[in-house]
Design an enzyme around this catalytic site. Structure first.
Site, short mmCIF file in Angstrom:
data_model
loop_
_atom_site.label_atom_id
_atom_site.label_comp_id
_atom_site.label_asym_id
_atom_site.label_seq_id
_atom_site.Cartn_x
_atom_site.Cartn_y
_atom_site.Cartn_z
N GLU A 150 0.51 -0.65 0.24
CA GLU A 150 -0.17 0.08 0.10
C GLU A 150 1.44 1.13 -0.13
OE1 GLU A 150 -3.45 0.18 2.52
OE2 GLU A 150 -3.08 1.64 3.60
N TYR B 290 -6.66 7.13 -0.46
CA TYR B 290 -7.74 7.90 -1.12
C TYR B 290 -7.57 9.07 0.13
CZ TYR B 290 -12.34 9.23 -3.43
OH TYR B 290 -13.19 10.04 -3.64
N LYS C 243 -20.04 -6.66 4.30
CA LYS C 243 -18.86 -6.32 3.58
C LYS C 243 -19.00 -7.22 2.07
CE LYS C 243 -16.85 -4.25 6.29
NZ LYS C 243 -15.47 -3.47 6.23
N GLN D 243 5.38 7.65 14.88
CA GLN D 243 3.94 7.71 13.69
C GLN D 243 3.18 6.66 14.82
OE1 GLN D 243 5.44 7.83 10.13
NE2 GLN D 243 3.53 8.96 9.08
#
Length: 313
Positions: free
Chosen positions: A32, A64, A182, A229
Site C-alpha cells: 500500500e 484516498y 461487506k 508515527q
C-alpha cells in the site's frame, strides 16, 4: 484455532530451525502507498514502486482522502502504475464527503483507466475526532459502497477488517457483523488493520469463520519506520502496542539505521509466526518506503521474478 498436521509440523520447524531457513517462497504479497504531495515525495514513491515491482506483488493499492486535490493525486498515481508497471493497481475509494453520483463517476473513471480493483472503505471523517456522518446523497457504509460498485462494473473489491475491533464499533460482535455485510455485498477479501500480536489475528480469523465469513482475510503489516508515527496511528485506529515493543524501540529515535534493523526484525518475526499458522498472503503498509517491506519479503523467501526484473529494467 484448529491446525492441520502440516501446520503443526511448520510450527515445530519455526521453533526448532532457524526461523527463516529455506522457506518455500510461496507467500503472496501486496503493498500500500499513499499519493505524494510534493515532487520529492513523488520521487520517493516511485523509487519504492520500482524497488518492489520485481517481487511480483498481487497488487499495489493507493490510499484516498476526501477532497478534490487528494482524489486527483490518487487517480494520477494509480493511472501511472497501470500505464508504466506490470503490477495490478488497486484504488482506494471512500464514502466521505461525496454523493453517490460523484463516487460512481470516480469509479467509472478508474474502470476507464484500466483499474479493475477497488479497496472500498467507509473512510474517516474529514475533521479529525468528529463522528462519521454520511453525505445526504451518499453511501452510508462500506457495504453500501460495495453494492454500488458491483452495479457499475465487475470490480475486484477488498474491504477493511479490524482484528482488535474498529474504535467506533459498539462491540466486537457488531464489528464482525459489519464485515460480513461487506463480504455478503460482494467483496472478494478483507485486509486487516495492522496489529502486532499474531494471536490477535488468529483469534479474529477464527471468530470470522465462526460467523460464516469464508472470504480471504489478509493480515495488514506495518513495519515500524517511525515509532512516534506508529504510536499516533495506533491510537487512532485502536491497535494495541505491546509494552515490550515500546521498550524495544526506546532510545532509537536518534539512530535511524539501528531503528530500521530492529523494525525489520520485529515485523519479519510477526510474519514468520503468521506463516507458521498457515498465512500465505501479506499486505504491507509501506508508508512509501521500500526497504523494510523488501527485507521482510526476502526473509519470507520471496525473490525477484525474472520477468518482473526485465520489465523494470
Amino acid at each position: 484455532m484448529t491446525l492441520t498436521l502440516n501446520q503443526l509440523e511448520e510450527a515445530r520447524r519455526a521453533l526448532d530451525a532457524p526461523l527463516f531457513a529455506d522457506l518455500a517462497g510461496d507467500a503472496n504479497v501486496s503493498f500500500e502507498f499513499f499519493p505524494p504531495k510534493t515532487e520529492k515525495m513523488n520521487e520517493t514513491l516511485w523509487e519504492a514502486v520500482r524497488s518492489l515491482e520485481p517481487l511480483a506483488p498481487r497488487f499495489v493499492s493507493v490510499t484516498y482522502g476526501a477532497g478534490g486535490s487528494t482524489r486527483e493525486r490518487t487517480h494520477a498515481t494509480v493511472a501511472r502504475i497501470v500505464r508504466e508497471t506490470s503490477v495490478p493497481a488497486a484504488a482506494h475509494l471512500t464514502c466521505v464527503d461525496a454523493s453517490r453520483d460523484e463516487i460512481d463517476e470516480v469509479a467509472r473513471e478508474y474502470w476507464a483507466a484500466g483499474v479493475r480493483h477497488i479497496v472500498a472503505l467507509r473512510g474517516d471523517p474529514s475533521v479529525a475526532g468528529s463522528a462519521f456522518v454520511a453525505h445526504p446523497q451518499g453511501y452510508a457504509s462500506a457495504a453500501d459502497l460495495v453494492t454500488g460498485l458491483k452495479k457499475i462494473a465487475p470490480f475486484e473489491i477488498s474491504v477493511a477488517a479490524y482484528p482488535e475491533t474498529h474504535p467506533e464499533a459498539i462491540s466486537s460482535a457488531s464489528d464482525l457483523d459489519n464485515l460480513k455485510r461487506k463480504i455478503d455485498a460482494g467483496a472478494d477479501r478483507a485486509i486487516t488493520q495492522f496489529f502486532f500480536s499474531p494471536e490477535a489475528f488468529f483469534r479474529f480469523r477464527d471468530r470470522a469463520r465462526a460467523v460464516g465469513i469464508t472470504a480471504d482475510i489478509v493480515p495488514g503489516i506495518l513495519p515500524v519506520s517511525s515509532v512516534a508515527q506508529t504510536r499516533k496511528i495506533a491510537g487512532v485506529c485502536g491497535t494495541a502496542i505491546p509494552p515490550w515493543m515500546d521498550r524495544l524501540f526506546e532510545g532509537l529515535d536518534a539512530h535511524p539505521g539501528a531503528r530500521q534493523l530492529v523494525a525489520a526484525t520485529v515485523a519479519a518475526e510477526l510474519c514468520r509466526k503468521l506463516y507458521a499458522g498457515g498465512v500465505r498472503d501479506f499486505h504491507f503498509y509501506t508508508l512509501n518506503r521500500a526497504e523494510l517491506s523488501y527485507a521482510i519479503c526476502h526473509l519470507l523467501g520471496i525473490r525477484p521474478h525474472k520477468q518482473a526484473q526485465e520489465q523494470a529494467a
